[in-house]
Design a protein around this motif. Structure first.
Motif, mmCIF file in Angstrom:
data_model
loop_
_atom_site.group_PDB
_atom_site.id
_atom_site.type_symbol
_atom_site.label_atom_id
_atom_site.label_comp_id
_atom_site.label_asym_id
_atom_site.label_seq_id
_atom_site.Cartn_x
_atom_site.Cartn_y
_atom_site.Cartn_z
ATOM 1 N N LEU A 1 0.772 -1.249 -0.137
ATOM 2 C CA LEU A 1 -0.042 0.143 0.026
ATOM 3 C C LEU A 1 0.912 1.325 -0.020
ATOM 4 C CD1 LEU A 1 -3.014 -0.699 2.444
ATOM 5 C CD2 LEU A 1 -2.764 -1.371 -0.059
ATOM 6 N N TRP A 2 2.162 1.323 0.776
ATOM 7 C CA TRP A 2 2.557 2.630 0.510
ATOM 8 C C TRP A 2 3.341 2.685 -0.768
ATOM 9 C CZ3 TRP A 2 3.557 6.545 2.901
ATOM 10 C CH2 TRP A 2 4.850 7.338 2.831
ATOM 11 N N VAL A 3 3.474 1.585 -1.362
ATOM 12 C CA VAL A 3 4.098 1.680 -2.620
ATOM 13 C C VAL A 3 2.877 2.571 -3.716
ATOM 14 C CG1 VAL A 3 4.610 0.530 -4.876
ATOM 15 C CG2 VAL A 3 5.646 -0.370 -3.007
ATOM 16 N N PHE A 4 1.516 1.919 -3.555
ATOM 17 C CA PHE A 4 0.441 2.791 -4.318
ATOM 18 C C PHE A 4 0.638 4.274 -3.872
ATOM 19 C CE2 PHE A 4 -2.268 -1.235 -4.264
ATOM 20 C CZ PHE A 4 -1.498 -1.801 -5.352
ATOM 21 N N ILE A 5 0.705 4.510 -2.568
ATOM 22 C CA ILE A 5 0.760 5.962 -2.067
ATOM 23 C C ILE A 5 1.885 6.773 -2.824
ATOM 24 C CG2 ILE A 5 1.146 7.573 -0.125
ATOM 25 C CD1 ILE A 5 -0.467 5.313 1.582
ATOM 26 N N CYS A 6 3.116 6.061 -2.681
ATOM 27 C CA CYS A 6 4.181 6.677 -3.443
ATOM 28 C C CYS A 6 4.070 7.088 -4.974
ATOM 29 C CB CYS A 6 5.431 5.949 -3.339
ATOM 30 S SG CYS A 6 6.035 5.811 -1.611
ATOM 31 N N LEU A 7 3.464 6.164 -5.608
ATOM 32 C CA LEU A 7 3.044 6.359 -6.837
ATOM 33 C C LEU A 7 1.994 7.275 -7.071
ATOM 34 C CD1 LEU A 7 3.033 2.767 -8.251
ATOM 35 C CD2 LEU A 7 4.577 4.490 -8.954
ATOM 36 N N MET A 8 1.125 7.478 -6.248
ATOM 37 C CA MET A 8 -0.201 8.546 -6.479
ATOM 38 C C MET A 8 0.280 9.696 -5.997
ATOM 39 S SD MET A 8 -3.110 6.171 -4.853
ATOM 40 C CE MET A 8 -4.488 7.317 -4.738
ATOM 41 N N ASN A 9 1.490 10.142 -5.213
ATOM 42 C CA ASN A 9 2.121 11.210 -4.973
ATOM 43 C C ASN A 9 3.261 11.543 -5.992
ATOM 44 O OD1 ASN A 9 0.811 12.472 -2.619
ATOM 45 N ND2 ASN A 9 1.426 10.458 -1.633
ATOM 46 N N ARG B 1 6.070 10.088 -6.466
ATOM 47 C CA ARG B 1 7.323 9.694 -6.068
ATOM 48 C C ARG B 1 7.727 8.347 -6.650
ATOM 49 N NH1 ARG B 1 5.116 11.680 -1.005
ATOM 50 N NH2 ARG B 1 5.031 9.632 -0.163
ATOM 51 N N VAL B 2 8.019 8.426 -7.677
ATOM 52 C CA VAL B 2 8.323 6.969 -8.546
ATOM 53 C C VAL B 2 9.642 6.499 -8.045
ATOM 54 C CG1 VAL B 2 8.882 5.984 -10.800
ATOM 55 C CG2 VAL B 2 7.289 7.893 -10.599
ATOM 56 N N LEU B 3 10.599 7.093 -7.679
ATOM 57 C CA LEU B 3 11.958 6.448 -7.328
ATOM 58 C C LEU B 3 11.726 5.808 -5.991
ATOM 59 C CD1 LEU B 3 14.459 9.076 -8.381
ATOM 60 C CD2 LEU B 3 13.631 7.323 -9.713
ATOM 61 N N GLN B 4 11.083 6.606 -5.215
ATOM 62 C CA GLN B 4 10.667 6.061 -3.736
ATOM 63 C C GLN B 4 10.015 4.750 -3.858
ATOM 64 O OE1 GLN B 4 8.521 7.156 0.340
ATOM 65 N NE2 GLN B 4 9.755 8.836 -0.907
ATOM 66 N N ALA B 5 8.822 4.707 -4.825
ATOM 67 C CA ALA B 5 8.095 3.571 -4.933
ATOM 68 C C ALA B 5 8.939 2.360 -5.556
ATOM 69 C CB ALA B 5 7.008 3.770 -6.042
ATOM 70 N N PHE C 1 12.033 2.918 -12.804
ATOM 71 C CA PHE C 1 11.421 2.130 -11.829
ATOM 72 C C PHE C 1 12.161 0.841 -11.729
ATOM 73 C CE2 PHE C 1 8.160 -0.853 -10.269
ATOM 74 C CZ PHE C 1 7.564 -0.085 -9.354
ATOM 75 N N SER C 2 12.119 0.085 -13.212
ATOM 76 C CA SER C 2 12.765 -1.239 -13.206
ATOM 77 C C SER C 2 14.041 -1.410 -12.595
ATOM 78 C CB SER C 2 12.686 -1.483 -14.731
ATOM 79 O OG SER C 2 11.336 -1.573 -15.255
ATOM 80 N N LEU C 3 14.969 -0.291 -12.995
ATOM 81 C CA LEU C 3 16.353 -0.294 -12.650
ATOM 82 C C LEU C 3 16.595 -0.311 -11.090
ATOM 83 C CD1 LEU C 3 18.283 2.018 -15.355
ATOM 84 C CD2 LEU C 3 18.319 -0.511 -15.330
ATOM 85 N N ILE C 4 15.780 0.682 -10.817
ATOM 86 C CA ILE C 4 15.893 0.747 -9.229
ATOM 87 C C ILE C 4 15.306 -0.333 -8.361
ATOM 88 C CG2 ILE C 4 15.396 2.222 -7.229
ATOM 89 C CD1 ILE C 4 15.404 4.553 -9.108
ATOM 90 N N SER C 5 14.219 -0.526 -8.595
ATOM 91 C CA SER C 5 13.530 -1.891 -7.908
ATOM 92 C C SER C 5 14.365 -3.141 -8.298
ATOM 93 C CB SER C 5 11.985 -1.907 -8.241
ATOM 94 O OG SER C 5 12.192 -2.330 -9.874
ATOM 95 N N GLY C 6 14.761 -3.472 -9.247
ATOM 96 C CA GLY C 6 15.613 -4.557 -9.700
ATOM 97 C C GLY C 6 16.797 -4.435 -8.857
#
Length: 437
Positions: A144-152, A154-158, A235-240
């Motif tokens: 859910l925190w990932v959803f909130i980051c995206l909605m705000n 904050r892609v890198l944080q998500a 998003f792909s690079l950071i999450s990976g």
């Protein structure tokens, strides 16, 4: 102000309830034959004790989680053995807070928002999960925190938190494609916060959304042109990177045991007991003969097909898409235990405000069918486990009936859902502004 006060009261009551259950659980574990504490919590605690002693958590048999969980529970052997239960219950309450936050961001009225929050906080299944010592509330809170980051915006944080949660618990990897799809260049623009579509906005039908995505897929050049955008690549690079960073670190510390038990085991897991899955009987019959890797992997095919259809239909309505994805993933999984249900229970409240299903009678019939399917299976499970009866065929039939119940409920929820994209495309906003001029 009254709305906030009411929310604080709900959270306070929920917190007291959870503390009371943890205290009661200590009493029941001491005085009764049937323990309140989940057996997995004992596994977590033993693994944490091994880490505290400088050993590998994987020396504890059946510990098949990230070492992060064992580190999180180090205080179990220092402060109190219930430390982890308080951590999990705190994450449980945090899920309620995040549900409210998402509802407010999407402009949902206060009364509907509170119903959504209470659907999580006072769900008997969910408030017992954390207090019995199950770690799933942590995963739910992170998602859910990932959803909130995206909605705000904050892609890198998500991306950071998404990489971490996939390392912690592998199953959220199924959300990767819908997340990448919503990182639309017409929504996420450099230096601008994405525009959220309000609750009152006219929703499109899932049929039109599906047709739009199919027509999009039939234009290969358009896919190539729009797929590799800045936000999607980042998003792909950071999450990976986060996923592989933690994976590499713990592989360095604990070697092959970590890699197999924490990650690879879940791809080929088979479980002939305590299993709601329709694959139960086949697994039971073949268990001594060692099921081939091909057979284990082919069981993912029905899941894959259903996942792709749901993603193409609902990706822009991200919370609902992840919800139906999770329900279908669990229903068609080759192993299904009761703790998996919490995976979609945390996502259900995010879609209630967009459902036109009436509690009476459609909603009640769905609840009764789903709970009844479980109880029917549990009856035969009890006859087998505690009475020693040869009821494997009945267990298999009960698994098929439970799959049917899950399918019926899932289809009903989809048919009564008003599809609403989370974000508004910027180009539409500009066109509307021109018309006003």
């Amino acid at each position: 102000m009254m709305g906030w006060l009411e929310f604080r009261t709900v959270v306070a009551v929920s917190a007291v309830l959870r503390v009371a259950l943890i205290v009661y659980g200590e009493w029941q574990d001491t005085h009764m034959e049937v323990r309140y504490t989940d057996i997995d919590y004992t596994v977590f605690s033993d693994a944490a004790s091994l880490v505290a002693a400088g050993k590998s958590p994987f020396e504890r048999s059946t510990y098949r989680y990230s070492p992060l969980l064992a580190f999180l529970l180090l205080a179990n052997s220092v402060l109190h053995r219930s430390w982890g239960k308080f951590i999990f219950s705190a994450a449980d309450l945090l899920v309620g807070l995040f549900i409210r936050k998402i509802m407010k961001l999407r402009g949902v009225p206060e009364d509907l928002s509170m119903i959504s929050v209470m659907a999580w906080l006072f769900n008997p299944f969910t408030f017992t999960i954390g207090t019995r010592g199950n770690c799933e509330p942590i995963v739910c809170a992170l998602i859910l925190w990932v959803f909130i980051c995206l909605m705000n915006g904050r892609v890198l944080q998500a991306a950071f938190w998404y990489g971490l949660v996939v390392h912690f618990r592998v199953y959220p990897i199924i959300y990767a494609l819908p997340i990448l799809l919503i990182l639309d260049p017409h929504v996420f623009r450099p230096g601008q916060k994405p525009s959220l579509q309000r609750w009152e906005h006219q929703q499109e039908s899932p049929q039109s959304s599906f047709k739009t995505r199919i027509s999009y897929l039939l234009q290969p050049w358009l896919i190539v042109k729009t797929a590799f955008t800045r936000d999607r690549i980042l998003f792909s690079l950071i999450s990976g990177s986060i996923f592989f960073l933690f994976t590499g670190l713990f592989y360095h510390l604990y070697g092959w045991d970590f890699l197999h038990e924490s990650l690879l085991y879940h791809l080929t897991r088979t479980d002939p007991r305590h299993n709601f899955s329709i694959y139960f009987y086949h697994i039971y019959l073949q268990y001594e003969n060692k099921i081939s890797v091909f057979e284990k992997l082919i069981s993912f095919l029905p899941q894959l097909i259903v996942q792709l259809v749901l993603i193409l239909s609902f990706a822009q309505d991200l919370p609902f898409c992840c919800f139906v994805q999770t329900v279908s993933f669990v229903a068609f999984n080759k192993v299904m235990t009761a703790q998996y249900f919490v995976w979609f229970f945390c996502l259900l409240p995010l879609s209630l405000a967009w459902s036109n299903m009436k509690l009476k009678w459609k909603g009640l019939s769905c609840i009764a069918l789903w709970v009844g399917g479980q109880l029917h299976w549990l009856w035969w499970g009890y006859m087998h486990e505690f009475k020693g009866r040869n009821v494997f065929l009945q267990l298999w039939a009960a698994g098929i009936m439970f799959l049917s119940a899950n399918t019926y409920v899932l289809v009903s929820l989809i048919n009564h859902h008003r599809c609403s994209p989370v974000f508004t495309r910027m180009e539409k906003t500009f066109k509307g502004a021109k018309k006003l001029k």
